[in-house]
Design a protein around this motif. Structure first.
Motif, short mmCIF file in Angstrom:
data_model
loop_
_atom_site.label_atom_id
_atom_site.label_comp_id
_atom_site.label_asym_id
_atom_site.label_seq_id
_atom_site.Cartn_x
_atom_site.Cartn_y
_atom_site.Cartn_z
N LYS A 151 0.83 -1.21 0.00
CA LYS A 151 0.00 0.00 0.00
C LYS A 151 0.87 1.26 0.00
O LYS A 151 0.61 2.21 -0.74
N LEU A 152 1.90 1.25 0.85
CA LEU A 152 2.77 2.42 0.94
C LEU A 152 3.52 2.64 -0.36
O LEU A 152 3.64 3.78 -0.84
N LEU A 153 4.04 1.58 -0.94
CA LEU A 153 4.79 1.69 -2.19
C LEU A 153 3.90 2.18 -3.33
O LEU A 153 4.32 3.00 -4.15
N ARG A 154 2.66 1.69 -3.38
CA ARG A 154 1.72 2.15 -4.41
C ARG A 154 1.44 3.65 -4.27
O ARG A 154 1.14 4.32 -5.25
N LYS A 155 1.51 4.17 -3.06
CA LYS A 155 1.27 5.60 -2.82
C LYS A 155 2.54 6.44 -3.02
O LYS A 155 2.53 7.64 -2.80
N GLY A 156 3.65 5.76 -3.40
CA GLY A 156 4.87 6.49 -3.70
C GLY A 156 5.76 6.76 -2.49
O GLY A 156 6.69 7.56 -2.57
N VAL A 157 5.52 6.10 -1.38
CA VAL A 157 6.35 6.29 -0.19
C VAL A 157 7.72 5.68 -0.47
O VAL A 157 7.83 4.62 -1.09
N SER A 158 8.77 6.34 0.00
CA SER A 158 10.13 5.86 -0.27
C SER A 158 10.39 4.51 0.40
O SER A 158 9.80 4.19 1.44
N ILE A 159 11.27 3.75 -0.23
CA ILE A 159 11.62 2.42 0.29
C ILE A 159 12.15 2.52 1.72
O ILE A 159 11.82 1.70 2.57
N ASP A 160 12.96 3.53 2.01
CA ASP A 160 13.52 3.69 3.36
C ASP A 160 12.41 3.84 4.40
O ASP A 160 12.48 3.24 5.48
N ILE A 161 11.40 4.62 4.09
CA ILE A 161 10.30 4.84 5.03
C ILE A 161 9.47 3.56 5.17
O ILE A 161 9.02 3.21 6.26
N VAL A 162 9.28 2.84 4.07
CA VAL A 162 8.54 1.57 4.12
C VAL A 162 9.28 0.57 5.00
O VAL A 162 8.67 -0.11 5.83
N VAL A 163 10.59 0.50 4.85
CA VAL A 163 11.40 -0.40 5.68
C VAL A 163 11.23 -0.04 7.15
O VAL A 163 10.98 -0.90 8.01
N GLU A 164 11.34 1.24 7.44
CA GLU A 164 11.22 1.71 8.82
C GLU A 164 9.81 1.45 9.37
O GLU A 164 9.64 1.04 10.51
N SER A 165 8.80 1.65 8.55
CA SER A 165 7.41 1.52 9.00
C SER A 165 6.97 0.08 9.20
O SER A 165 6.17 -0.22 10.08
N THR A 166 7.46 -0.81 8.36
CA THR A 166 6.99 -2.21 8.39
C THR A 166 7.94 -3.15 9.12
O THR A 166 7.56 -4.28 9.43
N GLU A 167 9.18 -2.69 9.34
CA GLU A 167 10.23 -3.51 9.94
C GLU A 167 10.63 -4.69 9.05
O GLU A 167 11.21 -5.66 9.51
#
Length: 137
Positions: free
Chosen positions: A106-122
């Protein structure tokens, strides 16, 4: 351990500690296959090392109750319970992983950066990059 207790005239505190340790080891001992052998070993532990101190003997009885009556169970029953609990933990972990992957998508589809996705999802960087490639390639 048992032999040294018999030879040294151990104190009740030593016997108490040994009974608990031997009971714990017995529950994971894989050389005994037969339920009659298991019951005999459990009875052996119970009566070979008698504790004279009533307080310690009561503490040992409480220990057995806390173990959920495992001393009345066979080793096979104990192992099944152990594997069932392991299975639940694995299922929980698998569910958490699936949820993290869905959130990452969901985050990636919304254009959130990979770094933030890593941090958010662990999830690991590699896991998120792999999800990202599957989504956009």
């Amino acid at each position: 351990m048992a032999k040294s207790l018999l030879e040294t005239g151990a104190r009740d505190e030593d016997i108490y500690a040994a009974k608990i340790k031997l009971s714990d080891e017995l529950s994971t001992y894989d050389k005994v296959k037969n339920n009659d052998q298991i019951k005999a070993l459990v009875d052996f532990l119970q009566y070979l090392f008698l504790i004279k101190d009533h307080v310690l003997e009561k503490k040992y009885e409480e220990y057995k109750k806390e173990r959920g009556g495992a001393f009345k169970m066979t080793i096979d029953d104990i192992r099944k319970l152990h594997y069932k609990e392991e299975g639940r933990e694995e299922g929980r972990e698998e569910g958490e992983m699936k949820k993290a992957v869905e959130i990452a998508k969901k985050l990636l589809r919304k254009g959130v950066s990979i770094d933030i996705v890593v941090e958010s999802t662990e999830l690991t960087m590699e896991e998120v990059e792999s999800i990202n490639k599957k989504l956009f390639n």
